[in-house]
Design a protein around this motif. Sequence first.
Motif, short mmCIF file in Angstrom:
data_model
loop_
_atom_site.label_atom_id
_atom_site.label_comp_id
_atom_site.label_asym_id
_atom_site.label_seq_id
_atom_site.Cartn_x
_atom_site.Cartn_y
_atom_site.Cartn_z
N THR A 1 0.84 -1.19 0.00
CA THR A 1 0.00 0.00 0.00
C THR A 1 0.88 1.24 0.00
N ALA A 2 0.48 2.20 -0.82
CA ALA A 2 1.16 3.49 -0.83
C ALA A 2 0.10 4.56 -0.58
N VAL B 1 -4.81 6.48 -2.04
CA VAL B 1 -4.34 5.23 -1.46
C VAL B 1 -4.28 4.20 -2.58
N TRP B 2 -3.10 3.65 -2.81
CA TRP B 2 -2.91 2.59 -3.81
C TRP B 2 -2.68 1.30 -3.05
N ASP B 3 -3.55 0.31 -3.28
CA ASP B 3 -3.43 -1.00 -2.64
C ASP B 3 -3.23 -2.04 -3.73
N ASP B 4 -2.00 -2.46 -3.93
CA ASP B 4 -1.65 -3.37 -5.03
C ASP B 4 -2.24 -4.76 -4.85
N LEU B 5 -2.64 -5.11 -3.64
CA LEU B 5 -3.17 -6.45 -3.39
C LEU B 5 -4.70 -6.49 -3.38
N ILE C 1 -9.52 7.44 -3.76
CA ILE C 1 -9.24 8.87 -3.66
C ILE C 1 -10.15 9.44 -2.58
N TYR C 2 -9.53 9.94 -1.53
CA TYR C 2 -10.28 10.48 -0.40
C TYR C 2 -10.24 12.00 -0.43
N ASP C 3 -11.38 12.59 -0.14
CA ASP C 3 -11.45 14.04 -0.03
C ASP C 3 -11.02 14.41 1.39
N ALA D 1 -13.57 5.45 -5.69
CA ALA D 1 -12.70 4.35 -6.13
C ALA D 1 -12.94 4.12 -7.62
N PRO D 2 -12.17 4.79 -8.49
CA PRO D 2 -12.40 4.64 -9.93
C PRO D 2 -12.10 3.22 -10.40
N ALA D 3 -12.87 2.77 -11.38
CA ALA D 3 -12.66 1.44 -11.96
C ALA D 3 -11.40 1.48 -12.82
N LEU D 4 -10.48 0.58 -12.54
CA LEU D 4 -9.24 0.50 -13.31
C LEU D 4 -9.20 -0.82 -14.05
N THR D 5 -8.72 -0.78 -15.27
CA THR D 5 -8.58 -1.99 -16.06
C THR D 5 -7.44 -2.83 -15.49
#
Length: 122
Positions: free
Chosen positions: A5-6, A16-20, A28-30, A60-64
Motif C-alpha cells: 500500500t502506498a 491510497v494505492w493498494d496493489d493487493l 481517492i479520499y477528499d 474508487a475509480p474502476a481500473l482496467t
Amino acid sequence: MKIRTAIFGGSKRTLVWDDLNPSQRLAIYDRGVDVASPDELGDEQRRDILISYRSGDMVAPALTEREALRTMVEEYARAITTKTPALTDGRSGLRVLELLQAASRSLAEGGTMIKLNEGHMA
C-alpha cells in the motif's frame, strides 16, 4: 501477510494505492489539511487553530486490470512496428531519475524547492 500500500497525502486529496486489492486498487479520499495563514485569522481564531483537518467522500475509480510486463512488451512492440518513440524510452527514464534526485535533495534540505533542469525535462 503481504502489504503493498502506498499513501499519497496532499492539501486537497489523499490517494491510497493498494496493489493487493484488485477490486479497489486506487481510492481517492477528499481528505487533507488546510493551513490558514496567520494574516487570514483574527486574534481569537489564531489562538484556537492554524491547521484544520478535512474529511469527506471517497471515490474508487474502476481500473482496467492488466499484467504490467505484458503492457510494457506491447508498448515496445508498438514502438518498433510503428517506428515511433516508446513512451518509456531513455529520455523518460532520465526525467524520472532527475525527479527522484530532486526529491531526495529537497528532502535532505528540509523540503526546499528544487529547480529542475528544464532542458532535460522537455
